[in-house]
Design a protein around this motif. Structure first.
Motif, PDB file in Angstrom:
ATOM      1  N   PHE A   8       0.821  -1.201   0.000  1.00  0.00           N
ATOM      2  CA  PHE A   8       0.000   0.000   0.000  1.00  0.00           C
ATOM      3  C   PHE A   8       0.858   1.255   0.000  1.00  0.00           C
ATOM      4  N   SER A   9       0.275   2.347  -0.495  1.00  0.00           N
ATOM      5  CA  SER A   9       0.799   3.677  -0.194  1.00  0.00           C
ATOM      6  C   SER A   9       0.017   4.176   1.009  1.00  0.00           C
ATOM      7  N   TRP A  10       0.698   4.845   1.907  1.00  0.00           N
ATOM      8  CA  TRP A  10       0.106   5.214   3.192  1.00  0.00           C
ATOM      9  C   TRP A  10       0.032   6.731   3.335  1.00  0.00           C
ATOM     10  N   ASP A  11      -0.894   7.179   4.176  1.00  0.00           N
ATOM     11  CA  ASP A  11      -1.013   8.619   4.452  1.00  0.00           C
ATOM     12  C   ASP A  11       0.103   9.112   5.361  1.00  0.00           C
ATOM     13  N   TRP A  12       0.736   8.195   6.054  1.00  0.00           N
ATOM     14  CA  TRP A  12       1.862   8.536   6.918  1.00  0.00           C
ATOM     15  C   TRP A  12       2.826   7.359   6.930  1.00  0.00           C
ATOM     16  N   GLY A  13       4.104   7.661   7.107  1.00  0.00           N
ATOM     17  CA  GLY A  13       5.103   6.619   7.242  1.00  0.00           C
ATOM     18  C   GLY A  13       6.466   7.229   7.463  1.00  0.00           C
ATOM     19  N   ASN A  14       7.444   6.407   7.758  1.00  0.00           N
ATOM     20  CA  ASN A  14       8.801   6.872   8.045  1.00  0.00           C
ATOM     21  C   ASN A  14       9.672   6.996   6.799  1.00  0.00           C
ATOM     22  N   SER A  15       9.104   6.745   5.619  1.00  0.00           N
ATOM     23  CA  SER A  15       9.865   6.934   4.385  1.00  0.00           C
ATOM     24  C   SER A  15       8.998   7.631   3.349  1.00  0.00           C
ATOM     25  N   LEU A  16       9.674   8.254   2.388  1.00  0.00           N
ATOM     26  CA  LEU A  16       9.022   8.986   1.305  1.00  0.00           C
ATOM     27  C   LEU A  16       9.275   8.255  -0.005  1.00  0.00           C
ATOM     28  N   ILE A  17       8.228   8.104  -0.812  1.00  0.00           N
ATOM     29  CA  ILE A  17       8.361   7.503  -2.130  1.00  0.00           C
ATOM     30  C   ILE A  17       7.927   8.552  -3.139  1.00  0.00           C
ATOM     31  N   ILE A  18       8.865   9.028  -3.939  1.00  0.00           N
ATOM     32  CA  ILE A  18       8.659  10.197  -4.789  1.00  0.00           C
ATOM     33  C   ILE A  18       8.648   9.788  -6.251  1.00  0.00           C
ATOM     34  N   GLN A  19       7.673  10.320  -6.979  1.00  0.00           N
ATOM     35  CA  GLN A  19       7.660  10.234  -8.439  1.00  0.00           C
ATOM     36  C   GLN A  19       7.836  11.643  -9.001  1.00  0.00           C
ATOM     37  N   ALA A  20       8.767  11.802  -9.915  1.00  0.00           N
ATOM     38  CA  ALA A  20       9.005  13.110 -10.536  1.00  0.00           C
ATOM     39  C   ALA A  20       9.335  12.909 -12.007  1.00  0.00           C
ATOM     40  N   ARG A  21       9.122  13.971 -12.770  1.00  0.00           N
ATOM     41  CA  ARG A  21       9.437  13.953 -14.204  1.00  0.00           C
ATOM     42  C   ARG A  21      10.110  15.278 -14.564  1.00  0.00           C
ATOM     43  N   PRO A  22      10.811  15.333 -15.692  1.00  0.00           N
ATOM     44  CA  PRO A  22      11.388  16.596 -16.117  1.00  0.00           C
ATOM     45  C   PRO A  22      10.318  17.683 -16.216  1.00  0.00           C
ATOM     46  N   SER A  23      10.647  18.867 -15.819  1.00  0.00           N
ATOM     47  CA  SER A  23       9.691  19.985 -15.858  1.00  0.00           C
ATOM     48  C   SER A  23       9.191  20.184 -17.290  1.00  0.00           C
ATOM     49  N   GLY A  24       7.893  20.459 -17.407  1.00  0.00           N
ATOM     50  CA  GLY A  24       7.313  20.730 -18.712  1.00  0.00           C
ATOM     51  C   GLY A  24       6.710  19.532 -19.396  1.00  0.00           C
TER      52      GLY A  24
END
Length: 271
Positions: free
Chosen positions: A254-270
């Motif tokens: 699951f993805s959680w509303d709170w947790g001790n780690s961050l899972i980030i999705q990012a893409r090039p700007s634009g």
């Protein structure tokens, strides 16, 4: 959001590493039950959960930046035979072990190189760069993110797994209140801080999820009881392995509303 690996896939994350050990009992344990530690397994499973949700080309070029023992890369190489997967790490011993394992398993789409992620130069852009608990070890993280931005195609993806700032982390057992990682060069990250750094490096944040919820944290702590005494910790980790694995698997689904780690999705700007 629920998705992710099957329970067997989760259990066997990292099992390829049995080939790197000489002790017969360790080899048997890892071959059938995966590594004794659950922390790398949990963060790798969270990263894979996100990777399998995004859209990538059928012949994607993928970089595992700071690969370590490359749990995720081995999984992806097996699942996506047409992807070209590269792992880079400054630890020469781990890279050589990964190479031996990849050769033994016949992976022709998996390549490992000794190198510093801060010096990354790509003649051909990657469709995906992912990095698991690496940036907190690097002083100029914005410069590294900028390097990665240059190495990613204009329609590519960046996926990061990072620890939440340790002062904000929630612990369960009192003995973990002072648990820190000595070689972190900063107090980890907040969601706002990493978003700011991504923007400075030329990325646009797509989403931030959390891992290591109550289930994941309890799994980690059971697996590391008496963490300051390595031999006792290992004995207790064997005893607590079954519940730690099950709790870690629940967390990774699951993805959680709170947790001790961050899972980030990012893409090039634009994009």
């Amino acid at each position: 959001m629920r998705s992710g690996l099957s329970v067997l896939d989760f259990l066997w994350l990292g099992r390829e590493q049995w080939m790197g050990y000489s002790h017969p009992l360790i080899r048997v344990f890892i071959r059938w039950l995966g590594p004794l530690g659950v922390h790398t397994r949990i963060r790798s499973a969270h990263t894979l959960r996100v990777i399998e949700q995004i859209s990538l080309p059928s012949r994607a070029r993928v970089l595992d930046a700071g690969c370590g023992h490359a749990y995720v890369s081995f999984y992806l190489a097996r699942r996506h035979a047409d992807w070209e997967i590269f792992g880079i790490d400054i630890d020469a011993e781990k890279i050589e072990q990964n190479r031996r394992v990849a050769r033994a398993l016949g992976f022709r789409n998996l390549h490992f190189e000794i190198g510093d992620v801060a010096d990354l130069n790509a003649s051909t852009p990657y469709d995906l760069i992912f990095s698991i608990d690496v940036l907190e070890h690097i002083k100029d993280d914005v410069a590294v993110l900028s390097k990665w931005r240059q190495a990613i195609s204009e329609t590519g993806w960046l996926i990061l797994h990072l620890p939440l700032r340790h002062q904000m982390q929630r612990r369960i057992f009192p003995g973990f209140a002072q648990h820190i990682i000595a070689d972190h060069v900063r107090d980890e990250y907040t969601a706002e801080e990493i978003e700011t750094k991504l923007v400075l490096a030329g990325f646009a944040l797509i989403s931030i999820d959390y891992g290591f919820s109550l289930w994941g944290e309890l799994s980690f702590e059971l697996n590391n009881l008496c963490w300051q005494q390595p031999r006792l910790r290992m004995l207790l980790a064997l005893l607590t392995f079954p519940p730690a694995i099950l709790m870690g698997y629940v967390d990774s689904r699951f993805s959680w509303d709170w947790g001790n780690s961050l899972i980030i999705q990012a893409r090039p700007s634009g994009v």
